[in-house]
Scaffold this motif. Structure first.
Motif, PDB file in Angstrom:
ATOM      1  N   VAL A 187     -14.803 -16.403 -18.644  1.00 21.09           N
ATOM      2  CA  VAL A 187     -13.602 -17.268 -18.730  1.00 21.09           C
ATOM      3  C   VAL A 187     -12.539 -17.039 -17.434  1.00 21.09           C
ATOM      4  CG1 VAL A 187     -11.834 -18.370 -20.221  1.00 21.09           C
ATOM      5  CG2 VAL A 187     -13.946 -17.452 -21.156  1.00 21.09           C
ATOM      6  N   GLU A 206      -4.795 -27.972 -25.865  1.00 20.03           N
ATOM      7  CA  GLU A 206      -3.695 -27.760 -26.873  1.00 20.03           C
ATOM      8  C   GLU A 206      -3.880 -28.236 -28.362  1.00 20.03           C
ATOM      9  OE1 GLU A 206       0.549 -27.609 -25.720  1.00 20.03           O
ATOM     10  OE2 GLU A 206       0.108 -27.041 -23.622  1.00 20.03           O
ATOM     11  N   GLU A 233      -8.467 -17.902 -15.898  1.00 24.11           N
ATOM     12  CA  GLU A 233      -7.429 -18.245 -16.240  1.00 24.11           C
ATOM     13  C   GLU A 233      -7.249 -19.986 -15.493  1.00 24.11           C
ATOM     14  OE1 GLU A 233      -3.509 -16.592 -15.888  1.00 24.11           O
ATOM     15  OE2 GLU A 233      -4.398 -14.513 -16.874  1.00 24.11           O
ATOM     16  N   GLY A 238      -8.486 -25.086 -21.905  1.00 23.12           N
ATOM     17  CA  GLY A 238      -7.045 -24.703 -22.060  1.00 23.12           C
ATOM     18  C   GLY A 238      -6.414 -25.931 -22.891  1.00 23.12           C
ATOM     19  N   MET A 275     -11.357 -24.680 -26.087  1.00 20.94           N
ATOM     20  CA  MET A 275     -10.201 -23.660 -25.779  1.00 20.94           C
ATOM     21  C   MET A 275     -10.428 -23.276 -24.573  1.00 20.94           C
ATOM     22  SD  MET A 275     -10.368 -21.493 -29.408  1.00 20.94           S
ATOM     23  CE  MET A 275     -12.158 -21.146 -29.660  1.00 20.94           C
ATOM     24  N   ALA A 276     -11.637 -23.073 -23.777  1.00 24.19           N
ATOM     25  CA  ALA A 276     -11.782 -22.599 -22.576  1.00 24.19           C
ATOM     26  C   ALA A 276     -11.172 -23.621 -21.591  1.00 24.19           C
ATOM     27  CB  ALA A 276     -13.168 -22.193 -22.198  1.00 24.19           C
ATOM     28  N   PHE A 326      -7.780 -23.024 -17.520  1.00 25.96           N
ATOM     29  CA  PHE A 326      -6.601 -23.328 -18.653  1.00 25.96           C
ATOM     30  C   PHE A 326      -5.958 -24.560 -17.889  1.00 25.96           C
ATOM     31  CE2 PHE A 326      -6.497 -18.918 -20.356  1.00 25.96           C
ATOM     32  CZ  PHE A 326      -7.704 -19.092 -20.941  1.00 25.96           C
ATOM     33  N   THR A 327      -5.188 -25.424 -18.573  1.00 21.65           N
ATOM     34  CA  THR A 327      -4.228 -26.357 -17.949  1.00 21.65           C
ATOM     35  C   THR A 327      -3.172 -25.826 -17.451  1.00 21.65           C
ATOM     36  OG1 THR A 327      -3.570 -26.701 -20.195  1.00 21.65           O
ATOM     37  CG2 THR A 327      -5.239 -28.316 -19.276  1.00 21.65           C
TER      38      THR A 327
END
Lengths: 635, 317
Positions: A424, A262, A426, A260, A257-258, A429-430
């Protein structure tokens, strides 16, 4: 009232027990038949202890069958919790205190060398009065045998006490035992009750309340009946730095999840599945989706399809699943599709030891696919790394347009340890899928001559249309069977690993960077190896260790580091022949997997010591093995 | 700014696509191969629907027919033997905006890919699945496939294929959540066009078994039907494949068949003596898995961050 006067434990107990005795660490086990909740008891206890600031490591004791016969050594199910006032990195050696719901399950633990003279056993005593004479006899025979062998057995009426609160003590005795342990180890009551609330939060108020009552009863029982009473100080004085406590599979899930991602596309396989269970529980909150595929091959195919379409995906499996996925991994290598494959290793070959630890997928991860299929292979050595290496893997996969295999194992998967809470960001994320127009002059594989790297068009990008293929192909992804294209494209795919290697630093040596013996490990053995090394170094031995995280490409500078030691030896949990065995000599000896790789890479005569007992390596055992090697070197 | 979408502009130059925009490399199939007919028809369906070439993805496995993506000018994914469907499902899973086509053969889909076939039909993702069924392995030169007729001589069974062929129609009908099953010969262009178009317009997996000519390795697979169209049964219905009188004139044997009637569908599908042509089964209410798998795609990074921190809170010491 049980008094600790007869203890022969290694922990010196000084004075009476009116006040808790301060100790630096203890190893506790809860063992029962399968289905009696010993694991939940131990996990909750470990979690409470972690939240109180103790160093913690837990290891599950798992029977391989779902419903093994009751009261059988093979059915031993439970948990080991090692807690201390320092950072704990492994399961340790023999247990100090054991709670057992029947005597038979203890036999398998004894056979595993889990106990020593002086281990305290708090044993359910109802079997002494069982209506069946065989059970009564087996019980009393076992108790005398245990005592004769030095275990300190206390027979307790735990179930009788539980019966006052519940009609089915099989379902409640674990919380009673948790109450006992909470009293014995001076756990904070509010933290305990809060943890129970959280553990049973999905089962409703009534269940929470009855479990808390059982916990309280166990606590009272221990206060009145048991005089063992300890304090284990927290190890971190700086409580302001936030920490989390998870097992390795939860850490993998958090990492997914960290990072990013899906999509997790998986097929159930022990011991990897609980990572997907965890992700499935929370993934929708971050907008992700878990796809349970029809088989391992479809699971990775689905992930490759998603990744080709620009979505970050991973597949989580174990050794047999990795074997099934190899053709698809080859496709991802050939067509340069970014992908993260997590392999939670178990014992092999074939179905092997599904619930137990082994580090035997290294060579299949490196070389499993047909043809030359260079890919990145990483191994996490701590639970914290299980989280961060998923993020790292995702980034490497995308930057190098390559599949990344992340190796963890059953020891990390079920082990529980506190570690710093990741902050964490942003940017982890991807980015959204790029749908701007592609420059049609740039081919789908615009390989950089030096690094082999190339950007990739994503479906939806106008003018980027190309056909990804597993056949040999040109830079415009046109099928090409000619000699030069095949030679050049192999070179380009291989070059990416060379380029990645250029960005890595040589690994740090634990201990002096020169000496008599260098132990090299990888994966979950880190804690046990370093604990053994530290003990030997305190005794003045010239021994150090090195732990590898990157297995492909292999970390740089190894030949030079190895040259500073008289001997280099790997310690691994996979099979190797022992030179002392009949028929085995230098000619026919088969080496442990990392040793093979290191010998080929460095041309150093790297020795190995490896076993496949199915359990994590214990620092005490390593201490003896390494001592013997050091002695041999001196002779 | 102010919560408004930054880009309201219409595309200045309207794009119109011709057949050439959907053409890929030159097709290298044998003269007389039915695949060429399917390819041309597919180009026309794409052109008539004016699909954005960059938004369509053609996925295939391995075999003669699986060269399909190379001959279409859209994105393509030429995968592994038997694995077209899992790859295609993955493409669609988080990209519902993509128009996904699968090209696969009788060996690729019904033999090595049988597991994926069964489960993909149940997933019922929104895509077209074209089965190029010529009853033989062509690319590897004439081995028995699951649909090779009993007794047909092949390189793996020189004295004749020993077993009754598999009936892909009844197998597919037996899978729960299947939503569209059609069968069509490659040599009737209007019917082929209407069938592929209907599969493309269907929301869910449009499964089309194409009886495909292979003049080199299995000429007898299609010839009896090509020469005697009365040996096939044309299925007609207002919810079926639209067909003009010219098509209907070719097939003397016809039956009014309600594609929503599963038992009737099984009845026509199981009759090997007279293969049905047209829409065999249709269920427009079957759940489409790609609608579930695409959940949560609108979540912002800020929301992700909050959810991730909440997940971490649960493990906080």
């Amino acid at each position: 009232m049980i008094t600790p006067t007869e203890t022969g434990t290694s922990n010196v107990i000084d004075g009476g027990f009116s006040q808790p005795v301060q100790i630096s660490e203890h190893i506790i086990e809860v063992v029962s038949d399968s289905g009696e909740g010993a694991q939940k008891c131990g996990q909750t206890f470990g979690s409470i202890s972690g939240k109180m600031g103790n160093g913690v490591w837990t290891v599950e004791i798992i029977p391989a069958e779902i419903q093994p016969p009751a009261r059988s050594p093979a059915g031993a199910s439970g948990i080991r919790v090692r807690l201390g006032s320092s950072y704990i990195t492994n399961m340790g050696n023999e247990a100090d205190l054991v709670v057992a719901f029947n005597e038979q399950v203890l036999y398998s633990r004894i056979a595993n060398g889990a106990y020593k003279k002086g281990t305290v056993v708090l044993l359910e005593n109802k079997w002494a009065n069982d209506p069946q004479v065989e059970i009564r006899n087996a019980y009393s025979a076992a108790v005398s045998e245990f005592r004769k062998n030095g275990l300190i057995v206390h027979e307790l009426a735990m179930e009788e006490a539980c019966l006052k609160l519940t009609q089915n003590p099989r379902k409640g005795k674990n919380m009673f035992a948790l109450g006992m342990l909470a009293r014995i180890y001076s756990r904070e009551l509010d933290k305990c009750l809060a943890e129970i609330t959280q553990t049973f939060s999905r089962k409703g108020e009534k269940v929470i309340k009855s479990n808390q009552e059982l916990f309280n009863a166990g606590f009272e029982f221990a206060s009145e009946e048991i005089e063992y009473h300890y304090r284990i100080e927290p190890y971190t004085t700086d409580q302001s730095k936030p920490a989390i406590i998870t097992n390795g599979n939860q850490a993998v899930g958090l990492g997914v999840m960290a990072a990013g991602m899906e999509l997790v596309s998986m097929y159930p396989i022990t011991p990897a599945t609980s990572a997907s269970h965890y992700v499935a529980e929370v993934f929708q909150n971050v907008g992700g989706f878990v796809h349970q595929a029809e088989d391992e091959i479809a699971a990775i195919g689905f992930a490759i399809g998603a990744s080709y379409a620009g979505k970050t995906a991973c597949t989580i499996t174990s050794g047999p699943g990795l074997a099934l996925k190899t053709e698809m991994i080859g496709l991802a290598v050939m067509a340069e599709v970014p992908l993260v494959i997590v392999d939670v290793q178990r014992g092999g070959p074939a179905t092997g030891l599904p619930t137990k630890v082994e580090q035997a997928d290294l060579l299949s991860a490196l070389y499993g696919a047909p043809g030359d299929a260079p890919k990145v292979v990483l191994a996490a050595s701590t639970i914290e790394e299980c989280l961060h290496f998923v993020i790292l893997s995702r980034k490497l996969a995308e930057a190098f347009r390559i599949p990344v295999i992340l190796l963890t194992d059953a020891n990390l998967a079920t082990g529980v340890q506190p570690y710093p809470r990741p902050e964490v960001k942003e940017e982890w994320f991807t980015s959204p899928v790029d749908q701007s127009a592609w420059d049609e002059n740039i081919p789908a594989y615009n390989w950089d001559e030096e690094s082999g790297l190339s950007p990739r068009p994503i479906p939806g990008q106008r003018n980027g249309e190309y056909v990804l293929t597993g056949l040999s192909h040109t830079e415009r992804s046109k099928v090409a069977y000619d000699s030069d294209t095949n030679q050049v494209t192999h070179r380009m795919r291989s070059r990416k690993l060379a380029a990645l290697l250029k960005t890595l630093n040589p690994p740090e040596v634990h201990g002096d960077d020169e000496g008599d013996l260098l132990i090299v490990g990888w994966g979950s053995t880190l804690g046990a190896i370093e604990e053994a090394i530290d003990q030997l170094r305190e005794e003045g031995q010239r021994v150090s260790s090195l732990h590898l995280r990157f297995l492909s490409p292999l970390e740089p500078g190894l030949t030079e580091i190895f040259s500073r030691f008289k001997k280099v030896m790997t310690v691994e949990i996979n099979y190797s022949d022992n030179l002392d065995d009949p028929l085995i000599d230098e000619e026919n000896r088969r080496y442990a997997q990392l040793a093979m790789v290191l010998r080929a890479k460095t041309l150093v005569d790297v020795d190995c010591w490896s076993v496949v007992y199915g359990h994590p390596l214990q620092p005490g055992m390593l201490y003896r093995v390494i001592s013997k090697n050091l002695q041999n070197l001196q002779n | 700014m102010f919560g408004l979408k930054a880009d309201w502009s219409l595309e200045v130059f309207e794009r119109y696509f011709t057949l050439g925009d959907y053409a890929g490399g030159e097709a290298r199939w044998c003269p007389g191969c039915g695949d060429l007919a399917v390819l041309n028809t597919m180009h026309r369906v794409l052109r008539d629907a004016q699909m954005l070439p960059e938004k369509s993805v053609v996925v295939s496995g391995i075999g003669c027919s699986s060269r399909l993506p190379h001959y279409v000018g859209t994105y393509g994914l030429h995968g592994l033997h038997g694995r077209a469907l899992p790859l295609a499902n993955g493409v669609k899973a988080r990209r519902p905006d993509l128009d996904v086509w699968v090209g696969t053969g009788d060996g690729d889909c019904f033999s090595i890919g049988a597991g994926a076939w069964i489960h993909s039909m149940r997933y019922n993702m929104d895509m077209v699945v074209l089965i190029f069924d010529n009853g033989i392995y062509g690319l590897t030169k004439k081995q028995t496939s699951p649909t090779t007729p009993t007794g047909a001589s092949t390189n793996t069974h020189p004295v004749g294929a020993p077993l009754p062929p598999m009936n892909p129609l009844t197998v597919t009908l037996g899978i729960s959540n299947v939503s569209f099953i059609a069968q069509v010969p490659d040599w009737n262009p209007p019917l082929l066009y209407e069938t592929i178009k209907a599969a493309h317009q269907h929301k869910g997996t449009g499964f089309v078994r194409i009886l495909q000519r292979c003049p080199v390795f299995s000429p007898d697979f299609c010839k009896p039907y090509q020469e005697n169209p009365e040996r096939m049964l044309l299925l007609t219905h207002e919810d079926g494949i639209p067909m003009d009188p010219g098509v209907k004139r070719v097939f003397s044997e016809q039956r009014e068949h309600d594609p929503h009637d599963w038992l009737a569908a099984m009845d026509v599908a199981r009759d090997l003596s007279r293969p049905p042509i047209g829409l065999i089964y249709l269920d427009t209410d079957a759940p489409v898995y790609s609608e579930q798998s695409a959940h949560g795609m609108d979540i912002t990074d800020g929301e992700k961050l909050a959810a991730l921190n909440a997940a971490l809170d649960r493990f906080a010491v």
